[in-house]
Scaffold this active site. Structure first.
Site, PDB file in Angstrom:
ATOM      1  N   ASP A  18       0.816  -1.223   0.000  1.00  0.00           N
ATOM      2  CA  ASP A  18       0.000   0.000   0.000  1.00  0.00           C
ATOM      3  C   ASP A  18       0.850   1.274   0.000  1.00  0.00           C
ATOM      4  O   ASP A  18       0.430   2.311   0.492  1.00  0.00           O
ATOM      5  CB  ASP A  18      -0.953   0.043   1.214  1.00  0.00           C
ATOM      6  CG  ASP A  18      -1.661  -1.276   1.435  1.00  0.00           C
ATOM      7  OD1 ASP A  18      -2.203  -1.804   0.464  1.00  0.00           O
ATOM      8  OD2 ASP A  18      -1.672  -1.774   2.580  1.00  0.00           O
ATOM      9  N   LYS A  21       2.380   2.265  -4.947  1.00  0.00           N
ATOM     10  CA  LYS A  21       3.044   1.759  -6.162  1.00  0.00           C
ATOM     11  C   LYS A  21       2.204   2.041  -7.392  1.00  0.00           C
ATOM     12  O   LYS A  21       2.730   2.360  -8.447  1.00  0.00           O
ATOM     13  CB  LYS A  21       3.261   0.236  -6.065  1.00  0.00           C
ATOM     14  CG  LYS A  21       4.188  -0.171  -4.956  1.00  0.00           C
ATOM     15  CD  LYS A  21       4.246  -1.679  -4.825  1.00  0.00           C
ATOM     16  CE  LYS A  21       2.944  -2.302  -4.397  1.00  0.00           C
ATOM     17  NZ  LYS A  21       2.445  -1.947  -3.075  1.00  0.00           N
ATOM     18  N   GLY A  45      -4.928  -4.511  -5.489  1.00  0.00           N
ATOM     19  CA  GLY A  45      -5.698  -3.286  -5.310  1.00  0.00           C
ATOM     20  C   GLY A  45      -4.917  -2.000  -5.415  1.00  0.00           C
ATOM     21  O   GLY A  45      -4.802  -1.252  -4.462  1.00  0.00           O
ATOM     22  N   HIS A  46      -4.327  -1.736  -6.581  1.00  0.00           N
ATOM     23  CA  HIS A  46      -3.704  -0.434  -6.795  1.00  0.00           C
ATOM     24  C   HIS A  46      -4.787   0.604  -7.028  1.00  0.00           C
ATOM     25  O   HIS A  46      -5.740   0.365  -7.754  1.00  0.00           O
ATOM     26  CB  HIS A  46      -2.843  -0.441  -8.054  1.00  0.00           C
ATOM     27  CG  HIS A  46      -1.606  -1.265  -7.915  1.00  0.00           C
ATOM     28  ND1 HIS A  46      -0.832  -1.258  -6.792  1.00  0.00           N
ATOM     29  CD2 HIS A  46      -1.004  -2.099  -8.777  1.00  0.00           C
ATOM     30  CE1 HIS A  46       0.196  -2.073  -6.977  1.00  0.00           C
ATOM     31  NE2 HIS A  46       0.098  -2.604  -8.170  1.00  0.00           N
ATOM     32  N   GLN A 226       1.829  -5.821  -3.369  1.00  0.00           N
ATOM     33  CA  GLN A 226       2.163  -5.916  -1.936  1.00  0.00           C
ATOM     34  C   GLN A 226       3.540  -5.279  -1.678  1.00  0.00           C
ATOM     35  O   GLN A 226       3.980  -4.461  -2.458  1.00  0.00           O
ATOM     36  CB  GLN A 226       2.135  -7.373  -1.441  1.00  0.00           C
ATOM     37  CG  GLN A 226       0.744  -7.974  -1.403  1.00  0.00           C
ATOM     38  CD  GLN A 226       0.414  -8.776  -2.632  1.00  0.00           C
ATOM     39  OE1 GLN A 226       1.269  -9.315  -3.295  1.00  0.00           O
ATOM     40  NE2 GLN A 226      -0.855  -8.866  -2.954  1.00  0.00           N
TER      41      GLN A 226
HETATM   42  P1  GDP Z   1      -0.421   0.473  -3.830  1.00  0.00           P
HETATM   43  O1  GDP Z   1      -1.035  -0.884  -3.800  1.00  0.00           O
HETATM   44  O2  GDP Z   1       0.997   0.476  -3.369  1.00  0.00           O
HETATM   45  O3  GDP Z   1      -0.606   1.147  -5.147  1.00  0.00           O
HETATM   46  O4  GDP Z   1      -1.168   1.331  -2.760  1.00  0.00           O
HETATM   47  P2  GDP Z   1      -2.742   1.668  -2.621  1.00  0.00           P
HETATM   48  O5  GDP Z   1      -3.286   2.059  -3.916  1.00  0.00           O
HETATM   49  O6  GDP Z   1      -3.428   0.629  -1.851  1.00  0.00           O
HETATM   50  O7  GDP Z   1      -2.649   2.879  -1.625  1.00  0.00           O
HETATM   51  C1  GDP Z   1      -2.115   4.025  -1.978  1.00  0.00           C
HETATM   52  C2  GDP Z   1      -3.141   5.123  -1.720  1.00  0.00           C
HETATM   53  O8  GDP Z   1      -2.445   6.306  -1.511  1.00  0.00           O
HETATM   54  C3  GDP Z   1      -4.069   5.371  -2.884  1.00  0.00           C
HETATM   55  O9  GDP Z   1      -5.327   5.756  -2.408  1.00  0.00           O
HETATM   56  C4  GDP Z   1      -3.396   6.528  -3.623  1.00  0.00           C
HETATM   57  O10 GDP Z   1      -4.293   7.343  -4.353  1.00  0.00           O
HETATM   58  C5  GDP Z   1      -2.827   7.273  -2.466  1.00  0.00           C
HETATM   59  N1  GDP Z   1      -1.588   8.022  -2.741  1.00  0.00           N
HETATM   60  C6  GDP Z   1      -0.539   7.651  -3.529  1.00  0.00           C
HETATM   61  N2  GDP Z   1       0.424   8.601  -3.464  1.00  0.00           N
HETATM   62  C7  GDP Z   1      -0.036   9.567  -2.639  1.00  0.00           C
HETATM   63  C8  GDP Z   1       0.501  10.794  -2.146  1.00  0.00           C
HETATM   64  O11 GDP Z   1       1.623  11.190  -2.454  1.00  0.00           O
HETATM   65  N3  GDP Z   1      -0.277  11.518  -1.276  1.00  0.00           N
HETATM   66  C9  GDP Z   1      -1.506  11.108  -0.889  1.00  0.00           C
HETATM   67  N4  GDP Z   1      -2.189  11.876  -0.035  1.00  0.00           N
HETATM   68  N5  GDP Z   1      -2.043   9.951  -1.321  1.00  0.00           N
HETATM   69  C10 GDP Z   1      -1.314   9.201  -2.174  1.00  0.00           C
END
Ligand code: GDP
Length: 427
Positions: A18, A21, A45-46, A226
């Site tokens: 999370d 990525k 779940g990106h 992950q």
């Molecule tokens: P992933 O699986 O690593 O892609 O992570 P997730 O999508 O589950 O969680 C990342 C969350 O953080 C998402 O809701 C993104 O829109 C949000 N996000 C990503 N980068 C940033 C950031 O720089 N600032 C903020 N506030 N939210 C972010």
């Protein structure tokens, strides 16, 4: 990210997942020809925000949102056909053309309904905190040499015979575990017969496809799901996922040689979160935990589960640097810390009164470590409009410089918001 010497790059999560990525891959995909998922299943779940739209992609690489990019689901992934096609249909409905831009490895294994039943039944007794999507049992069948592969669907008569035996076996196990629901053979046959014609049009020897692309000088982005601390071998076992999330897994799961990989970018939040069970040494006290969760919207993209929140943990990130061979870091969610007056950073652990520099190999030890904190000044100003490092408040720059020094790895990107444009390239 890409240049004459960097044709093939991996993006991995360098914490417990999370990390954002999806957003980084979305930003970097603009420069890529191929985006490849190499492990995991529909539990990833990106979340990608483009303009006013938000897409949650579980199975399909987030590169699909860029018109010129070809997306590949590699052999290391376990594919849930239901999720795959509902995502493809949702993308089509929202005007994203996917025809001819999406390939699935013939060697990838399928997640079947009985895997989900087995997942639910074993989660009851084991309590790992899985997403219940059948991923773990599908990998168990892969390793047990009894999985059903995407390429098998080219011959449905063979699949029928497989399924009889597999469903009967799953039902024996479900009965043993005292599960209320058993799997139905007819349901499995109908499901796969229904999806086979569509899936067959996407099926390819994707390792070969990528090999040819590399030879032709194309740019390839390998997208991890992950995080490194959830890696089956290197994570906090047994509270881990069932695949190799780290950069080594990228070569195996995409079907290319490790020498083809030129760069590995580790994505880290400016703080730390963890969903599911297992230790989180730098967990914040309840008030800050709540505040970080609220400011950062820290709820699982797939399950909606609240994530536990804590401070940046340099021991975790240094460990991720080592096991992935990270060549750079992307720090996300800096903006979430904008209002904090003081920001603790965990620089190392103490175990039984002694300083412990390396990440412990056992969960029991990790549960006992005491984090050592250094408290840095907050900046109390919005960072979300910054597009260059020198547009950040000086305390925010000092914070990043400290993270970089502790991680012993250069920061290449800083993300300051959910939108595509809210990114600062560094260097
Ligand atoms: P992933 O699986 O690593 O892609 O992570 P997730 O999508 O589950 O969680 C990342 C969350 O953080 C998402 O809701 C993104 O829109 C949000 N996000 C990503 N980068 C940033 C950031 O720089 N600032 C903020 N506030 N939210 C972010």
């Amino acid at each position: 990210m890409f240049d004459d010497r960097t044709r093939c790059a991996v993006v991995v999560g360098a914490q417990w997942g999370d990390e954002g990525k999806g957003k980084l891959v979305d930003v970097l995909a603009e420069q890529a020809d191929f985006v490849v998922r190499y492990q995991g299943g529909a539990n990833a779940g990106h979340t990608v925000v483009t303009g006013d739209s938000q897409f949650i992609l579980r199975q399909i690489p987030s590169g699909i949102l860029h018109a010129g990019v070809t997306c590949v689901i590699g052999n290391g992934v376990v594919v849930d056909p239901v999720t795959l096609f509902s995502e493809l249909d949702a993308l089509t409905e929202r005007g994203v053309a996917t025809d001819g831009r999406m390939f699935v490895s013939d060697r990838a294994h399928l997640v079947l309904p009985f895997h989900k039943l087995l997942d639910a039944a074993s989660e009851k007794s084991q309590g790992i905190g899985t997403t219940g999507k059948g991923i773990g049992p599908a990998y168990e069948d892969k390793v047990g040499r009894r999985g059903v592969r995407v390429g098998d669907l080219r011959d449905m008569s063979r699949v029928r015979t497989f399924l009889e035996e597999r469903v009967a076996r799953a039902n024996r196990m479900l009965a043993m575990m005292g599960a209320a629901d058993l799997a139905s053979l007819d349901e499995h046959v109908d499901l796969l017969s229904g999806y086979a014609p569509r899936l067959n049009t996407l099926t390819a020897d994707t390792g070969l496809l990528l090999h040819r692309a590399l030879r032709a000088g194309k740019r390839i982005l390998l997208e991890g799901a992950q995080g490194s601390l959830l890696d089956l071998d290197h994570g906090t076992y047994p509270f881990v996922t069932s695949s190799s999330t780290t950069a080594g897994g990228a070569a195996v799961g995409a079907g290319i040689g490790p020498t083809s990989i030129d760069a590995v970018l580790g994505v880290v939040k400016a703080y730390t979160t963890r969903v599911g069970n297992g230790p989180l040494p730098s967990a914040a006290a309840p008030a800050d935990d709540e505040r970080l969760r609220k400011e950062g919207g820290e709820f699982g993209a797939v399950t909606g589960r609240p994530r536990r929140c804590g401070w940046f943990d340099a021991t975790v990130v240094r460990y991720a640097v080592r096991v992935n061979g990270l060549t750079g870091l992307a720090v996300t969610k800096l903006d979430v810390l904008d209002d904090f007056e003081k920001i603790p950073v965990c620089t190392g652990y103490e175990l039984d009164g002694r300083r412990c520099e390396e990440f412990p190999d056992e969960v029991e030890l990790l549960e006992r470590v005491k984090p050592v904190y250094e408290v840095l000044d907050g900046w109390r100003a919005s960072t979300s409009a910054a597009r260059r490092l020198d547009e950040l408040p000086s305390a925010a720059r000092a914070y990043l410089a400290r993270l970089e020094a502790l991680a012993e790895t250069p920061i290449r990107y800083v993300s300051v918001g959910t939108r595509r444009d809210q990114i600062i390239p560094v260097g």
